[in-house]
Enzyme design. Structure first.
Site, short mmCIF file in Angstrom:
data_model
loop_
_atom_site.label_atom_id
_atom_site.label_comp_id
_atom_site.label_asym_id
_atom_site.label_seq_id
_atom_site.Cartn_x
_atom_site.Cartn_y
_atom_site.Cartn_z
N TYR A 1 21.70 37.99 6.86
CA TYR A 1 21.74 38.57 5.51
C TYR A 1 22.73 37.79 4.64
O TYR A 1 22.40 37.35 3.53
CB TYR A 1 22.14 40.06 5.57
CG TYR A 1 22.60 40.63 4.23
CD1 TYR A 1 21.71 40.72 3.15
CD2 TYR A 1 23.92 41.06 4.04
CE1 TYR A 1 22.13 41.23 1.92
CE2 TYR A 1 24.34 41.57 2.82
CZ TYR A 1 23.44 41.65 1.76
OH TYR A 1 23.86 42.14 0.55
N THR B 1 27.17 39.63 -2.95
CA THR B 1 27.99 40.45 -2.05
C THR B 1 29.25 39.71 -1.59
O THR B 1 29.29 38.47 -1.61
CB THR B 1 27.13 40.82 -0.81
OG1 THR B 1 27.97 41.33 0.21
CG2 THR B 1 26.41 39.60 -0.24
N ASP B 2 30.23 40.47 -1.12
CA ASP B 2 31.44 39.86 -0.55
C ASP B 2 31.16 39.24 0.83
O ASP B 2 31.97 38.46 1.33
CB ASP B 2 32.58 40.90 -0.44
CG ASP B 2 32.25 42.12 0.41
OD1 ASP B 2 31.11 42.23 0.92
OD2 ASP B 2 33.14 42.97 0.58
N GLU B 3 29.99 39.59 1.43
CA GLU B 3 29.74 39.14 2.80
C GLU B 3 29.56 37.63 2.90
O GLU B 3 29.64 37.06 3.99
CB GLU B 3 28.53 39.88 3.39
CG GLU B 3 28.72 41.37 3.27
CD GLU B 3 27.84 42.22 4.17
OE1 GLU B 3 27.35 41.72 5.18
OE2 GLU B 3 27.67 43.40 3.84
N ARG C 1 36.04 47.75 5.72
CA ARG C 1 35.26 47.39 4.54
C ARG C 1 36.01 47.89 3.31
O ARG C 1 36.79 48.83 3.39
CB ARG C 1 33.85 48.04 4.58
CG ARG C 1 33.00 47.62 5.78
CD ARG C 1 32.57 46.18 5.65
NE ARG C 1 31.69 45.71 6.71
CZ ARG C 1 32.09 45.04 7.79
NH1 ARG C 1 33.38 44.80 7.99
NH2 ARG C 1 31.22 44.59 8.68
N LYS D 1 22.07 35.49 1.24
CA LYS D 1 22.71 35.75 -0.06
C LYS D 1 23.52 34.52 -0.49
O LYS D 1 23.53 34.14 -1.67
CB LYS D 1 23.61 36.99 0.00
CG LYS D 1 22.88 38.31 0.15
CD LYS D 1 21.92 38.64 -0.99
CE LYS D 1 22.64 39.00 -2.27
NZ LYS D 1 21.68 39.49 -3.31
N ALA E 1 17.05 42.53 -6.72
CA ALA E 1 16.06 42.58 -5.63
C ALA E 1 16.49 41.74 -4.45
O ALA E 1 16.81 40.55 -4.59
CB ALA E 1 14.70 42.09 -6.15
P1 NAD Z 1 18.36 48.12 -1.55
O1 NAD Z 1 17.91 47.57 -0.25
O2 NAD Z 1 18.68 49.57 -1.65
O3 NAD Z 1 17.25 47.85 -2.68
C1 NAD Z 1 16.60 46.61 -2.81
C2 NAD Z 1 15.46 46.78 -3.81
O4 NAD Z 1 14.81 45.51 -3.97
C3 NAD Z 1 14.38 47.77 -3.34
O5 NAD Z 1 13.98 48.59 -4.42
C4 NAD Z 1 13.24 46.86 -2.91
O6 NAD Z 1 11.97 47.47 -3.04
C5 NAD Z 1 13.41 45.68 -3.85
N1 NAD Z 1 12.83 44.44 -3.31
C6 NAD Z 1 13.01 43.91 -2.07
N2 NAD Z 1 12.32 42.76 -1.95
C7 NAD Z 1 11.71 42.55 -3.15
C8 NAD Z 1 10.88 41.53 -3.65
N3 NAD Z 1 10.52 40.48 -2.89
N4 NAD Z 1 10.45 41.61 -4.93
C9 NAD Z 1 10.79 42.67 -5.72
N5 NAD Z 1 11.58 43.67 -5.28
C10 NAD Z 1 12.03 43.61 -4.02
O7 NAD Z 1 19.59 47.22 -1.98
P2 NAD Z 1 20.92 47.61 -2.76
O8 NAD Z 1 21.90 48.14 -1.79
O9 NAD Z 1 20.57 48.39 -3.97
O10 NAD Z 1 21.42 46.17 -3.20
C11 NAD Z 1 21.01 45.58 -4.43
C12 NAD Z 1 21.64 44.19 -4.55
O11 NAD Z 1 23.06 44.32 -4.51
C13 NAD Z 1 21.26 43.25 -3.42
O12 NAD Z 1 21.07 41.97 -3.98
C14 NAD Z 1 22.46 43.26 -2.49
O13 NAD Z 1 22.59 42.03 -1.82
C15 NAD Z 1 23.59 43.47 -3.49
N6 NAD Z 1 24.79 44.15 -2.96
C16 NAD Z 1 24.68 45.34 -2.28
C17 NAD Z 1 25.82 45.98 -1.82
C18 NAD Z 1 25.75 47.30 -1.09
O14 NAD Z 1 26.79 47.79 -0.62
N7 NAD Z 1 24.60 47.94 -1.01
C19 NAD Z 1 27.10 45.41 -2.06
C20 NAD Z 1 27.17 44.21 -2.76
C21 NAD Z 1 26.01 43.59 -3.22
P1 TYD Z 2 26.69 48.92 6.66
O1 TYD Z 2 26.64 50.18 5.87
O2 TYD Z 2 25.48 48.50 7.42
O3 TYD Z 2 27.19 47.78 5.66
P2 TYD Z 2 27.64 46.23 5.95
O4 TYD Z 2 27.24 45.85 7.31
O5 TYD Z 2 26.89 45.52 4.90
O6 TYD Z 2 29.14 46.22 5.75
O7 TYD Z 2 27.90 49.03 7.69
C1 TYD Z 2 29.22 49.29 7.26
C2 TYD Z 2 30.11 49.24 8.48
O8 TYD Z 2 29.76 50.33 9.34
C3 TYD Z 2 29.93 47.99 9.32
O9 TYD Z 2 31.21 47.59 9.83
C4 TYD Z 2 29.02 48.41 10.45
C5 TYD Z 2 29.39 49.87 10.64
N1 TYD Z 2 28.29 50.74 11.14
C6 TYD Z 2 28.50 51.56 12.26
O10 TYD Z 2 29.58 51.56 12.87
N2 TYD Z 2 27.46 52.34 12.69
C7 TYD Z 2 26.26 52.38 12.07
O11 TYD Z 2 25.33 53.11 12.54
C8 TYD Z 2 26.06 51.56 10.90
C9 TYD Z 2 24.75 51.56 10.18
C10 TYD Z 2 27.11 50.76 10.47
#
Ligand code: NAD
Ligand code: TYD
Length: 354
Positions: free
Chosen positions: A161, A135-137, A225, A165, A83
């Protein structure tokens, strides 16, 4: 008591893929605690909604009484904590929720989980795990010739963000160091696949390309990325949960660095091929727009540790994973229209207005 795992944020992109993958395997009971923010979508889990091994609990990870009663009632052997608020652009426009959920929420969950774990005894106590998904960020930005991030790269978060994290990662680390609480932390690169909310690069570009709308590439499109197919990420999390060493962190990545512009061009070509050529060639829709403030130039993961110590490697290639993903978004019209109404349209209109 049944063998149970508590998953937080299981209605989001990665969490729902994780739950579905776990339900396919011979797996424990899964409880999904999710607040259902704009990013949470129970449609992702429709196929298992009535499965007796699954339970959905609507709530906030920051609600300590709820977490306490859930832990007492269900006695999980692990917590897998997804979450979070997860979108960098939203964190730039409004960081408050990022601090509230990612830092305060994780802290609240850690406190309740530690209190629960303290009362466990014997094997229940020694095998309990708290897996924090990060995350790697948190590592900041790389120059083009820098070595990829490893687990010992110093933290240097650049967006609200990433800072939130990083804050949560530090609390998790401190809980192991101070209290001996059995934590595991995974830091993963960018994920892609089904169920990703179309505010993120890949689904946004697929849907805009299909509709013949402009494809907004930030800056010069040369940001890099490291992309990993979501099912590979879920497999890696399951591996770390099973075999990871408490207190350790594991980097997860796809060994797959891609420039944004190259990805958008690949998507254009795939959509031309799969959705018909009415709008082709869709590469003409590519529009360079104002850069994201503080936009990190490059992320890349060194995932040697998880491979060497736990034997995990990604299975999907980018070409096949991206193709599956494009096809999924084109074929799942109902899911798409379910998430692209209301607040989604408002976000797109405000964010891309200029
Ligand atoms: P997402 O935004 O799709 O989903 C987040 C979920 O958390 C949603 O279902 C939302 O309703 C729930 N949520 C938000 N706030 C909450 C709260 N206060 N209590 C309970 N539930 C809550 O995110 P995601 O892309 O599935 O990412 C999941 C995890 O993985 C995150 O911790 C993110 O930092 C990490 N992560 C994501 C990526 C990516 O590329 N998406 C990469 C590396 C790590
Ligand atoms: P994003 O999917 O938001 O992931 P993150 O910022 O967590 O890496 O974005 C991936 C890359 O794409 C990032 O370098 C920003 C770029 N980006 C665009 O160029 N245009 C867009 O509309 C979005 C949403 C992202």
């Amino acid at each position: 008591m049944e063998d149970t795992i508590l998953v937080t944020g299981g209605a989001g992109f990665i969490g729902s893929n994780f739950i579905l993958q776990q339900m396919e395997r011979s797996s424990p009971h899964l409880i999904n605690l999710d607040k259902l923010t704009y990013a949470g979508n129970l449609r992702n889990l429709e196929t298992i909604a009535r499965n007796p091994r699954y339970e959905f609990v609507h709530g906030d990870i920051g609600d300590r009484l709820l977490a306490r009663s859930l832990l007492q009632r269900r006695q999980p052997r692990a917590i897998v904590h997804f979450a979070a608020e997860s979108h960098v652009d939203r964190s730039i426009r409004g960081p408050d929720d990022f601090l509230r959920t990612n830092v305060d929420g994780t802290f609240a969950l850690l406190e309740e989980a530690r209190a629960y774990w303290t009362e466990l005894a014997g094997q229940d106590k020694s095998t309990f795990r708290f897996l924090h998904v990060s995350t790697d960020e948190v590592y900041g930005s790389l120059a083009s010739n820098d070595a990829p991030f490893s687990e010992t790269t110093p933290y240097a978060p650049n967006s609200p963000y990433a800072a939130s994290k990083a804050g949560s990662d530090h609390f998790v680390r401190a809980y192991h160091h101070t209290y001996g609480f059995p934590t595991l932390t995974t830091n993963c690169s960018n994920n892609y696949g089904r169920f990703q909310f179309p505010e993120k690069l890949i689904p946004l570009m697929i849907l805009n390309a299909r509709a013949g709308k402009p494809l907004p590439v930030y800056g010069d499109g040369q940001n890099v990325r490291d992309w990993l197919y979501v099912e590979d990420h879920c497999g890696a999390i399951a591996t770390v949960l099973e075999r990871g060493k408490p207190g350790e962190t594991y980097n997860i990545g796809g060994w797959n660095e891609q420039r944004n512009l190259d990805i958008v061009e690949m998507i254009c070509d795939m959509v031309d091929e799969m959705a018909g050529c009415g709008e082709a060639p869709r590469r003409r829709l590519i529009t360079f727009v104002k850069d994201r403030p503080g936009h990190d130039r490059r992320y890349a993961m060194n995932a040697t540790k998880i491979e060497r110590e736990l034997g995990w490697r990604p299975k999907e290639t980018f070409a096949t994973g991206l193709r599956k993903t494009v096809r999924w978004y084109l074929e799942n019209e109902e899911w798409v229209s379910g998430v692209t109404s209301g607040s989604y349209r408002e976000w797109i209109e405000t964010h891309y207005a200029s």
